[in-house]
Design an enzyme around this catalytic site. Sequence first.
Site, PDB file in Angstrom:
ATOM      1  CE1 TYR A   1      -7.793 -32.906   3.739  1.00  0.00           C
ATOM      2  CE2 TYR A   1      -7.578 -32.745   6.117  1.00  0.00           C
ATOM      3  CZ  TYR A   1      -8.156 -32.328   4.937  1.00  0.00           C
ATOM      4  OH  TYR A   1      -9.072 -31.306   4.932  1.00  0.00           O
TER       5      TYR A   1
ATOM      6  CD  GLU B   1     -10.986 -30.663   7.814  1.00  0.00           C
ATOM      7  OE1 GLU B   1     -11.925 -29.911   8.138  1.00  0.00           O
ATOM      8  OE2 GLU B   1      -9.926 -30.231   7.329  1.00  0.00           O
TER       9      GLU B   1
ATOM     10  CE1 TYR C   1     -23.289 -22.455   4.450  1.00  0.00           C
ATOM     11  CE2 TYR C   1     -21.333 -22.755   3.091  1.00  0.00           C
ATOM     12  CZ  TYR C   1     -22.622 -23.123   3.442  1.00  0.00           C
ATOM     13  OH  TYR C   1     -23.232 -24.155   2.784  1.00  0.00           O
TER      14      TYR C   1
ATOM     15  CG  HIS D   1     -13.987 -31.516   4.880  1.00  0.00           C
ATOM     16  ND1 HIS D   1     -13.138 -31.974   3.881  1.00  0.00           N
ATOM     17  CD2 HIS D   1     -13.379 -30.440   5.411  1.00  0.00           C
ATOM     18  CE1 HIS D   1     -12.081 -31.202   3.819  1.00  0.00           C
ATOM     19  NE2 HIS D   1     -12.188 -30.259   4.716  1.00  0.00           N
TER      20      HIS D   1
ATOM     21  CG  ASP E   1     -14.824 -19.609  12.492  1.00  0.00           C
ATOM     22  OD1 ASP E   1     -15.978 -19.839  12.915  1.00  0.00           O
ATOM     23  OD2 ASP E   1     -14.613 -19.124  11.360  1.00  0.00           O
TER      24      ASP E   1
ATOM     25  CG  ASP F   1     -14.249 -34.760   2.285  1.00  0.00           C
ATOM     26  OD1 ASP F   1     -13.293 -33.990   2.070  1.00  0.00           O
ATOM     27  OD2 ASP F   1     -14.931 -34.751   3.337  1.00  0.00           O
TER      28      ASP F   1
ATOM     29  CG  HIS G   1      -5.547 -28.139   8.262  1.00  0.00           C
ATOM     30  ND1 HIS G   1      -5.948 -29.410   8.616  1.00  0.00           N
ATOM     31  CD2 HIS G   1      -6.622 -27.559   7.664  1.00  0.00           C
ATOM     32  CE1 HIS G   1      -7.204 -29.604   8.236  1.00  0.00           C
ATOM     33  NE2 HIS G   1      -7.648 -28.486   7.659  1.00  0.00           N
TER      34      HIS G   1
ATOM     35  CG  ASP H   1      -2.010   1.032   1.133  1.00  0.00           C
ATOM     36  OD1 ASP H   1      -3.001   0.779   0.406  1.00  0.00           O
ATOM     37  OD2 ASP H   1      -1.863   2.115   1.741  1.00  0.00           O
TER      38      ASP H   1
ATOM     39  CG  HIS I   1     -10.230 -25.244   9.782  1.00  0.00           C
ATOM     40  ND1 HIS I   1     -11.168 -26.156  10.223  1.00  0.00           N
ATOM     41  CD2 HIS I   1      -9.652 -25.808   8.685  1.00  0.00           C
ATOM     42  CE1 HIS I   1     -11.143 -27.223   9.425  1.00  0.00           C
ATOM     43  NE2 HIS I   1     -10.244 -27.031   8.473  1.00  0.00           N
ATOM     44  CD  GLU I   2      -7.840 -23.528   6.048  1.00  0.00           C
ATOM     45  OE1 GLU I   2      -9.047 -23.616   5.785  1.00  0.00           O
ATOM     46  OE2 GLU I   2      -7.067 -24.497   5.892  1.00  0.00           O
TER      47      GLU I   2
HETATM   48  C1  S3B Z   1     -13.393 -24.000   8.294  1.00  0.00           C
HETATM   49  C2  S3B Z   1     -12.420 -23.859   7.162  1.00  0.00           C
HETATM   50  C3  S3B Z   1     -12.543 -24.953   6.143  1.00  0.00           C
HETATM   51  O1  S3B Z   1     -13.174 -25.962   6.308  1.00  0.00           O
HETATM   52  O2  S3B Z   1     -11.857 -24.679   4.969  1.00  0.00           O
HETATM   53  C4  S3B Z   1     -12.040 -25.533   3.896  1.00  0.00           C
HETATM   54  C5  S3B Z   1     -12.981 -25.193   2.892  1.00  0.00           C
HETATM   55  C6  S3B Z   1     -13.811 -23.961   3.024  1.00  0.00           C
HETATM   56  C7  S3B Z   1     -13.116 -26.029   1.773  1.00  0.00           C
HETATM   57  C8  S3B Z   1     -12.332 -27.185   1.673  1.00  0.00           C
HETATM   58  C9  S3B Z   1     -11.418 -27.535   2.677  1.00  0.00           C
HETATM   59  C10 S3B Z   1     -11.288 -26.724   3.805  1.00  0.00           C
HETATM   60  C11 S3B Z   1     -10.329 -27.114   4.899  1.00  0.00           C
HETATM   61  O3  S3B Z   1      -9.487 -26.270   5.319  1.00  0.00           O
HETATM   62  O4  S3B Z   1     -10.409 -28.281   5.347  1.00  0.00           O
HETATM   63 CA    CA Z   2     -17.303 -19.158  14.668  1.00  0.00          CA
HETATM   64 ZN    ZN Z   3      -9.589 -28.343   7.176  1.00  0.00          ZN
END
Ligand code: S3B
Ligand code: CA
Ligand code: ZN
Length: 304
Positions: free
Chosen positions: A160, A169, A191, A229, A141, A224, A149, A60, A145-146
């Site tokens: 996985y 997961e 979402y 998931h 979140d 999957d 991992h 920036d 989450h990422e």
């Molecule tokens: C909560 C975050 C999540 O689940 O991310 C994913 C999405 C949106 C699609 C596919 C895989 C993932 C993941 O990180 O497992």
């Molecule tokens: Ca939340």
């Molecule tokens: Zn995930």
Amino acid sequence: VAEGATTGYGYGILGDYKTLNTYYSNGTYYLYDVTKPMNGVIETRTAQNGSSLPGSYSVDSNNAWTAYSQGADVDAHYYAGVVYDYYKNTHNRNSFDNNGSTIRSTVHYGYQYNNAFWNGVQMVYGDGDGSVFAPLSGALDVVAHEITHAVTDYTAGLEYRNQPGALNESMSDVFGYFVEPNDYLLGEDVYTPGVSGDALRSLSNPEAYGQPAHMNNYVYTSEDNGGVHINSGIPNKAAYLTITSIGKAKAEKIYYRALTVYLTSTSDFSDARASLLQSAADLYGYGSSTYNAVVNAWNQVGVY
Ligand SMILES: CCC(=O)Oc1c(C)cccc1C(=O)O
Ligand SMILES: [Ca+2]
Ligand SMILES: [Zn+2]
């Protein structure tokens, strides 16, 4: 000023004001945070809607990151800092590898890409298509989450696929809750931006989003990666029952200990129950109310 750490500000994808740890050099500001201990750097980049990684630094001209298109960059950078602070302050873990590795995020990946992932080296976030997802770094979140991992890859290394993958997961969802504990939902901030009140998943009610919450309903599929998931709903429900019984402070201690001390790459749901019981025994005593709450939670989801 010559060059060095600066403080900027910007708006996240939801229009929320945030201050940012940035870096100034030669007339340009970068999303490059050097404020963490032991040189734990956090850097944010953009793929400019292409698919080559890591992409170029988000930059920036005046350290006011206020363009709508910068919202995903602002959120990825700010939320990565929140997650870094969570692991350092709560578990004394210095970045995902506990060795101060740079937390690198790339946003604007792909075109209307409804995904986010850890690719073994860095975090990657799509912009979403505006219907299924808003830019995915816009949810704390999701970012937690990422990054979890990455933590899992450096600790238990849960494969996985199948039950280890569903545990992988689940750990990401559970630490997503621990970092953002104001609801038991996952991804609700990004979402279906046009629909309120829904989410990607729910820890308290996995069935609400098509996940099983009991071993009797485990889904055997080749999709999957063996339903990682889908079947995560079972350990997620056990986590919810544990958290509501013993509280967040104790729950996050036994979950972190199970993840970093006892679980391995091929651990299944029964191993997760055993790992959490051992962690509860280690920290609060065999036969303690905490220990018994974990027994009860996993009994309720049909895992022994
Ligand atoms: C909560 C975050 C999540 O689940 O991310 C994913 C999405 C949106 C699609 C596919 C895989 C993932 C993941 O990180 O497992
Ligand atoms: Ca939340
Ligand atoms: Zn995930």
